[in-house]
Design a protein around this motif. Structure first.
Motif, short mmCIF file in Angstrom:
data_model
loop_
_atom_site.label_atom_id
_atom_site.label_comp_id
_atom_site.label_asym_id
_atom_site.label_seq_id
_atom_site.Cartn_x
_atom_site.Cartn_y
_atom_site.Cartn_z
N GLY A 216 38.69 13.76 71.72
CA GLY A 216 38.10 13.80 70.39
C GLY A 216 38.79 14.83 69.50
N ASN B 165 34.61 12.83 71.72
CA ASN B 165 35.10 12.73 73.09
C ASN B 165 35.56 14.09 73.59
OD1 ASN B 165 37.31 12.25 75.23
ND2 ASN B 165 36.13 10.37 75.14
N ASN C 290 34.23 8.10 70.11
CA ASN C 290 35.50 8.28 70.80
C ASN C 290 36.47 9.15 70.01
OD1 ASN C 290 34.96 6.84 73.12
ND2 ASN C 290 35.30 4.91 72.05
#
Lengths: 581, 394
Positions: A406, A402, A398
């Motif tokens: 991210g 991401n 995450n």
């Protein structure tokens, strides 16, 4: 002192023997024959090692060997055993268990009326005994049943079946076999039964009114009735009458009312021909339709008069090579198999290679005595290893990869370089890169520690001698460091390869095997390695869990990994020879 | 070294005797919040019948797995408390007892969804006590009232969404959360027939389902939803006050309260004027068919658990929407719970047949492909259904 020590040792040995023997017996009675055998082997081994002077050196291998047998040999054997069965959802019990379950299936007609019952107990010195009779009524007719005889008990001594006969009460009298019973009615109310006078073969008993669920006045006797009488004699009782239906406690009214019931199936024997041999086999027949239950693929099927097939219970059985056949013909397995196998190799090799190269680089750096603050760097570099993967992988997923939020996409690529977002986990190729990056991040500290240890064991005078001979730094590295390093590190690299080959956790935490392969009809993902794919096939298949099939695949993977490891060991062995030469 | 062996031997022995089912003693496996009440009831049961009740606490997700291991070898508990979507597998393995003691009029005291969730092959296998389904949370600082249609929500959300702030966010690639969108215009997982669910009739790529998936894609095209949205990110944004609305379940209430969010709960907005019905999950009590005490277990459930009073106490201990209608009425003053009760009432019970296992993975893949723009909604759903069919025909 020495004698005392010896006595203590023998005493401990005796206790251990007793415990292990007991364990073996428990295992045998629990149908875990293999584990029981292993226990016995362990007992003999321990006794040999302790008692026989020749066995003395083996004393120190006892714990390792015992654990090896229990935790490694036995699981492999068990997997092998399961691979030839259909063990899994719907096939958990043995055939005998299923037959027994079906034989204990009762049906009650929907329109049949339940019976209220009362218990009449023989008293001795004003205390209730276990001698009793039951009187039950449907409102019109009343019946009397004798105390059920216990037919079978389980291992713990609990009644699993009891039988008694019952008869209708006519003119206040009942005759059951040798027993004659006379009903004593209340004087005020002719319907109220006060007691029963019983006479069996000349022994006469008076049974006093004791308990009924429909009579709140007897509530004080409820506990005693339940624990002394009901549990032992009535819970699984079948009350029979040659002219009427069976009466028992059923699922609708629990133990508060009796109901008419009949056995759904009856058992029969039949000769069947199997593999040229004639065998006698139990078959089940539905009592109401008279149709025999069909057996197919380890499952009993009931055939309705309309020709429908209904699964009434599956059992666990030997299916030969079927799981293996299924594995090789199942397009869901073979279709993406090659792709997954190649990726598994790429994944394991690159993981080991990169984490080794990076780890070695750091190790060389930290091994340099001129390098200041080595300890701090070493501690910092160990962090990826020390933080649990469960946490750091989530941070990677995450926090870094991401697509929208991210750090890599949002800040590094987006804000600093103004580039488009990279689909780290959404794109088949990038997802592979991502899992590799994370795995190398998690793996290099281990390699660094291993290399650091190995580097420190290389004698410094070799380098001195090389310097005198005028060797360059590169030459020193390739001729001294690498060969000496490899002797101790190569086996660990193989171990690391085997570990990554089956590194289910990291794949599963980061991508769950995804993204999906867009061109196959399976739930295989682009980052699925063999083991994570096996998990998907075995535990997310449509029939729930299929342990037999999963075991077959696990064995197949085990053979692949074992084969690879074997060749690697050979390879590492030649490395050692070169060194000695 | 001998100590180690001793310990190993003891551990082995203990593990063979720990949970063994005993005749004349009821064992219940439940999760933390029910332990106290059930143990109290168990004590009442013991004083009535002299049969002790042992209530053992266990993690909710572990109950089914452990039950599946213990029950076939006769070491399972007599009663377990678990979710309805597990029962297909347990029934297929012959491990559950039908709840014949619940008569038709008894069953009317529960919501229809709760009862049908526990039905399998025409028989009832659980005594329901709690239901759950997802709904729309909205942050009252930004929205006074939840929009009734999804189109409206998308429009408002698009207006407010920028790099930091989000108008609407949820875990879209998860089929559990996106199912309502697919169901709105006529999508379904398995066709409901009179004999139960028909795993050969899959409605996840029919016109309605595709329409729903296209609507989802339009959310991404509008920039309302962003690739990379998942449950942790969505939850985090809403807790930080950085999202206006989110689809989530009753389990999220506690976290949002603690984060100090002034939230409201509303049904999931409609698409094309059609209600978006979520999946409903139902928790209940199940009886082990292998138990030597089935009649006691039946009595315990019928006369001790299934009363308005006890069901209300279970609700108070663990405030999840009740499955019994009279208890739901009593719980009305808890607005959050009642909102979720209403959502669950309209919901579709999550299929409880084992075939469902093949659906989650395939649909998750398809939604990811749609969200990532890899495949068109129709293509992705067609492929998912083909995958499910391939898995089921194996």
């Amino acid at each position: 002192m020495k004698i005392l020590g010896k006595i203590l040792l023998w005493f401990a040995l005796a206790i251990l023997n007793a415990l292990l023997t007991w364990a073996a017996i428990v295992l045998f009675t629990n149908d875990s024959v293999e584990l029981g055998i292993i226990m016995i082997i362990i007992i003999f081994f321990i006794d040999f090692a302790v008692i026989n002077p020749k066995g003395y050196p083996y004393r120190y291998t006892i714990p390792a060997l015992s654990l090896l047998l229990i935790l490694t040999v036995y699981p492999i054997f068990y997997t092998l055993k399961i691979a030839f069965t259909n063990y899994g959802t719907g096939h958990l019990f043995t055939r005998n268990q299923v037959v027994e379950q079906l034989m204990n299936t009762y049906v009650t007609d929907e329109d049949s009326q339940p019976y209220s019952y009362s218990v009449y107990v023989h008293m001795e010195d004003f205390a209730p005994t276990e001698e009793f009779v039951l009187i039950f009524t449907d409102g019109e007719k009343s019946f009397l049943a004798e105390k059920p005889k216990i037919i079978s008990v389980d291992r713990d001594g609990n009644t699993t079946r009891s039988i008694a006969e019952y008869k209708e009460i006519t003119n206040g009298n009942v005759v059951i076999g040798d027993g004659q019973y006379e009903i004593v009615y209340s004087i005020q109310n002719e319907d109220e039964i006060m007691a029963v006078e019983g006479n069996v073969n000349g022994n006469s008993h008076t049974y006093q009114y004791f308990f009924s669920f429909d009579d709140p006045d007897t509530l004080s006797n409820q506990r005693m009735f339940m624990s002394n009488i009901y549990l032992k004699y009535l819970d699984s009782a079948e009350l029979t009458n040659p002219e009427r239906s069976l009466v028992r406690f059923g699922r609708v009214y629990g133990f508060r009312k009796l109901v008419d019931a009949r056995k759904k199936y009856r058992i029969d024997r039949e000769m069947v021909e199997e593999n040229g041999k004639i065998l006698e086999r139990t078959v089940l027949i539905n009592n109401s339709t008279g149709i025999k239950l069909q057996e197919e693929d380890g499952t009993f099927f009931e055939i309705t008069p309309q020709g429908q097939k209904i699964d009434v219970g599956g059992y666990r059985g030997y299916v030969g090579l079927r799981n293996f056949e299924k594995m090789f013909t199942d397009s869901r397995f073979t279709g993406p198999f090659i792709k997954i196998l190649i990726w598994t190799f790429v994944w394991a090799i690159l993981s080991v290679l990169f984490s080794f190269v990076i780890g070695l680089g750091f190790a060389l750096m930290l091994n340099d005595s001129k390098f200041k603050g080595r300890n701090i760097y070493r501690t910092l570099l160990l962090i990826p290893w020390a933080v649990p993967a469960f946490i750091s992988v989530l941070v990677w997923r995450n926090g870094f990869f991401n697509e929208t939020y991210g750090i890599i996409n949002k800040i590094i690529l987006g804000q600093w370089f103004g580039m488009d977002a990279v689909r780290w986990l959404g794109d088949a190729f990038m997802a592979k890169v991502s899992v590799l990056i994370v795995n190398i991040w998690l793996g290099f500290p281990y390699m660094m520690m291993v290399c650091l240890g190995a580097l420190q064991s290389i004698p410094g005078n070799l380098y001195e001698a090389a310097s005198i001979d005028g060797a360059t730094k590169i030459r020193k590295f390739s001729s001294i460091t690498m060969p000496l390093l490899m002797t101790s590190v190569a086996p660990l690299l193989i171990g690391s390869f085997a570990f990554n080959f089956n590194n289910f956790t990291n794949i599963y935490l980061l991508t769950r095997g995804g993204p999906a392969m867009s061109d196959s009809l399976t739930n295989a993902g682009s980052t699925d390695i063999l083991i994570s794919y096996t998990y998907k096939l075995a535990f997310q298949s449509e029939r729930g869990q299929d342990f037999g099939y999963a075991s077959a695949i696990a064995l197949f993977i085990f053979i692949i990994v074992a084969g690879i490891s074997f060749f690697q060991f050979k390879f590492a062995g030649t490395f050692e020879e070169v060194n000695r030469g | 070294m001998k100590k180690l062996l001793l310990v190993t031997a003891l551990v082995l022995l203990v593990s063979f005797t720990a949970f063994s089912a005993e005749a004349g003693k009821l064992t219940v496996w439940c999760s933390e919040k029910q332990v106290e009440i059930l143990q109290e009831l168990g004590n009442d049961f013991e004083s009535m019948y002299g049969i002790p009740v042992d209530v053992q606490e266990m993690g909710f997700d572990q109950i089914k797995t452990k039950f599946l291991q213990a029950a076939p070898v006769g070491e399972g508990p007599d009663i377990i408390v678990t979710a309805h979507d597990q029962i297909g597998e347990l029934v297929a393995s012959g491990l559950l007892l039908p709840m014949d003691f619940l008569t038709l009029s008894d069953r009317k005291e529960f919501t229809d969804t709760a009862i049908s969730a526990f039905e399998y092959n025409g028989k009832l296998y659980g005594l329901p006590y709690g239901v759950e389904a997802i709904a729309l949370f909205y942050n009252k600082d930004y929205l006074e009232e939840a929009p009734e249609t999804f189109e409206e929500l998308a429009e408002i959300a698009a207006e407010y969404t920028d790099d930091e702030f989000r108008g609407f966010v949820y875990d879209a690639p998860n089929f559990y959360f996106t199912a309502p969108l697919l169901f709105a215009n006529g999508g379904y997982v398995f066709k409901q027939t009179e004999q139960g669910l028909d795993p050969t009739d899959i409605g996840l790529n029919n016109e309605g389902a595709v329409k729903g998936a296209e609507f989802l894609k339009s959310l991404y095209d509008m920039g309302v939803m962003k690739p990379g949205d998942n449950s942790q990110i969505a939850d985090g944004l809403f807790k930080d006050g950085m999202a206006m609305a989110i689809i989530n379940g009753p389990w999220a209430i506690e976290g949002y309260k603690q984060a100090g969010i002034d939230y409201g709960i509303a049904p999931i907005p409609s698409i094309d004027g059609n209600e978006c019905r979520p999946f409903t999950g139902v928790q209940g009590f199940l009886i082990n068919s292998q138990s030597p005490n089935t009649l006691f277990a039946i009595d315990f459930l019928a006369n001790f658990i299934n009363t308005t009073d006890v069901m209300y106490r279970l609700f108070q201990a663990d405030p999840r929407p009740p499955a019994r209608l009279d208890v739901a009425e009593m719980a009305k003053d808890n607005a959050d719970v009642y909102a979720f009760f209403e959502s669950a009432l309209t919901g579709i019970p999550m299929p409880n047949i084992p075939a469902m296992a093949a659906v989650w993975g395939a649909m998750g893949d398809a939604l990811n492909q749609i969200v990532n723009g890899e495949l068109e909604p129709k293509e992705a759903l067609d492929q998912a259904v083909a995958k499910i069919e391939a898995a089921l025909n194996e």
